[in-house]
Design an enzyme around this catalytic site. Structure first.
Site, PDB file in Angstrom:
ATOM      1  N   ARG A  96       0.860  -1.182   0.000  1.00 10.65           N
ATOM      2  CA  ARG A  96       0.000   0.000   0.000  1.00 10.65           C
ATOM      3  C   ARG A  96       0.893   1.228   0.000  1.00 10.65           C
ATOM      4  O   ARG A  96       1.720   1.405   0.882  1.00 10.65           O
ATOM      5  CB  ARG A  96      -0.892   0.029   1.240  1.00 10.65           C
ATOM      6  CG  ARG A  96      -1.750   1.284   1.246  1.00 10.65           C
ATOM      7  CD  ARG A  96      -2.720   1.293   2.410  1.00 10.65           C
ATOM      8  NE  ARG A  96      -3.515   2.504   2.343  1.00 10.65           N
ATOM      9  CZ  ARG A  96      -3.585   3.396   3.311  1.00 10.65           C
ATOM     10  NH1 ARG A  96      -2.916   3.218   4.420  1.00 10.65           N
ATOM     11  NH2 ARG A  96      -4.336   4.470   3.180  1.00 10.65           N
ATOM     12  N   ASP A 115      -3.261   4.928  -2.512  1.00 10.21           N
ATOM     13  CA  ASP A 115      -4.372   5.573  -1.822  1.00 10.21           C
ATOM     14  C   ASP A 115      -5.038   6.640  -2.689  1.00 10.21           C
ATOM     15  O   ASP A 115      -6.223   6.934  -2.537  1.00 10.21           O
ATOM     16  CB  ASP A 115      -3.850   6.241  -0.545  1.00 10.21           C
ATOM     17  CG  ASP A 115      -4.532   5.712   0.698  1.00 10.21           C
ATOM     18  OD1 ASP A 115      -5.106   4.619   0.626  1.00 10.21           O
ATOM     19  OD2 ASP A 115      -4.494   6.389   1.731  1.00 10.21           O
TER      20      ASP A 115
END
Length: 289
Positions: A105, A162
Site C-alpha cells: 500500500r 491511496d
C-alpha cells in the site's frame, strides 16, 4: 504446503499512531490465496522510538510474539517482520521463497498512477518523484519495497495507491482557486486519500444492493482516526473531502479538517508559532480530541 501466498505490507501514514515514516507503524498480512485464508498478521508500532512488534500466526498453533523490538527505521521493521514469518518458533513459512507475490500500500501516486501497478525501476523513480507530496509517507513505502526486493528478488510486487481511485475526479473537483501556475509548476491540487477503502466499500455496496455499480450514485464514508467522504458516480470518484494532504475535510481524531487559512495566520502571529509548530497543532492536537 503453502504454495500460493501473498504478503500484504501496508505503509499508510496517519499522522498519529497508525503508520508512517516519520513516527509510527507498519501493518502486514500473509495470505494463502488458494483458500484466501490469513496465515499470519502483525503490527509494528513506535518505529523510530522504542519499537514494538505483535506477530500473530494463525496456522500451526504457533505462539503469538508480542514484545519490544528495536526499530530505528522502517528497514528494521521490515527485517523483523520477515524474521517472524520464517522463524522456527513463530513462523508460518519455511522461507520467503514460498511467497509468490507482495502487495504494497503506497499513500501517494500523484497524477502518475490511476490504478495499481507492477513495481519496476520506473515505478520506483516515479514514487521518489511523488515524495514531496507525502514526505512522511512515501519514503517509508520505498524502504519497505526495497527491503522486500532485497530479500525476495524477482518475486512480483504491486503498488496499490491511496490516491489512484480519485484520479477520475473532474477538474472542477480537484482544482484549487489559486493562481494556476501552482498547479502547472508544482502539482498543487486535490488528490484525495483512502482510495482503496472507498473503492472497496462502493463495490461491496453495489453487490449487497444487487445492482450494477455503473447504475449507482453513492456516497462512501471512511471513518476512523483519519476520515474522508467520497462521491462515487457509476463506480468512479467524482469528488472527495480530503485534498492536497489528508489534513482537510472532516474533523478527525486529532486533525482539524477544513479551516479558514486566516485562522492559521492569526494564531501564528499572535503566539509566535512557526509553521511546523502550527501544523503539529492542526494534525495532532485538534479534531475530535
Amino acid at each position: 504446503r503453502h504454495t500460493r501466498c501473498a504478503c500484504l505490507v501496508g505503509s499508510e501514514m496517519c499522522i498519529r499512531d497508525r503508520i508512517n515514516a516519520g513516527s509510527s507503524s507498519l501493518k502486514y498480512q500473509l495470505i494463502d490465496m488458494e483458500t484466501e485464508s490469513v496465515m499470519a498478521k502483525g503490527l509494528c508500532e513506535r518505529i523510530g522510538l522504542d519499537g514494538h512488534l505483535k506477530h500473530s500466526p494463525l496456522v500451526g498453533g504457533k505462539p503469538v510474539f508480542d514484545e519490544d523490538v528495536a526499530m530505528p527505521t522502517h528497514a528494521e521493521a521490515i527485517a523483523a517482520v520477515i524474521d517472524k514469518l520464517t522463524n522456527a518458533e513463530y513462523g508460518v513459512v519455511a522461507s520467503m521463497k514460498e511467497i509468490d507475490a507482495v502487495g504494497h500500500r503506497v499513500v501517494h501516486g500523484g497524477e502518475k498512477f490511476a490504478s495499481s501497478v507492477r513495481i519496476d525501476d520506473a515505478v520506483m523513480e516515479a514514487l521518489k518523484e511523488c515524495t514531496p507530496f507525502a514526505p512522511l509517507h512515501n519514503p517509508a513505502n520505498i524502504i519497505g519495497i526495497n527491503a522486500c526486493r532485497d530479500v525476495m528478488g524477482d518475486v512480483p510486487m504491486v503498488a496499490v495507491f491511496d490516491t489512484a481511485f480519485h484520479q477520475t475526479m473532474p477538474g472542477k473537483a480537484y482544482m484549487y482557486a489559486i493562481p494556476y501556475e501552482y498547479y502547472q509548476n508544482d502539482g498543487i491540487r486535490r488528490y484525495g486519500f483512502h482510495g482503496t477503502s472507498h473503492r472497496y466499500v462502493s463495490a461491496r455496496c453495489a453487490e449487497l444492493m444487487g445492482k450494477p455499480i455503473e447504475e449507482l450514485k453513492l456516497i462512501s464514508c471512511h471513518m476512523g482516526n483519519g476520515s474522508s467522504i467520497c462521491a462515487i458516480d457509476g463506480g468512479k470518484c467524482v469528488d472527495t473531502s480530503m485534498g492536497f494532504t489528508p489534513l482537510v475535510g472532516l474533523p478527525m481524531g486529532t486533525r482539524c479538517g477544513d479551516l479558514d487559512a486566516g485562522v492559521i495566520q492569526f494564531i501564528m502571529n499572535k503566539y509566535g508559532i512557526s509553521i511546523d509548530e502550527m501544523l503539529n497543532i492542526l494534525n495532532k492536537k485538534s479534531g475530535v480530541l
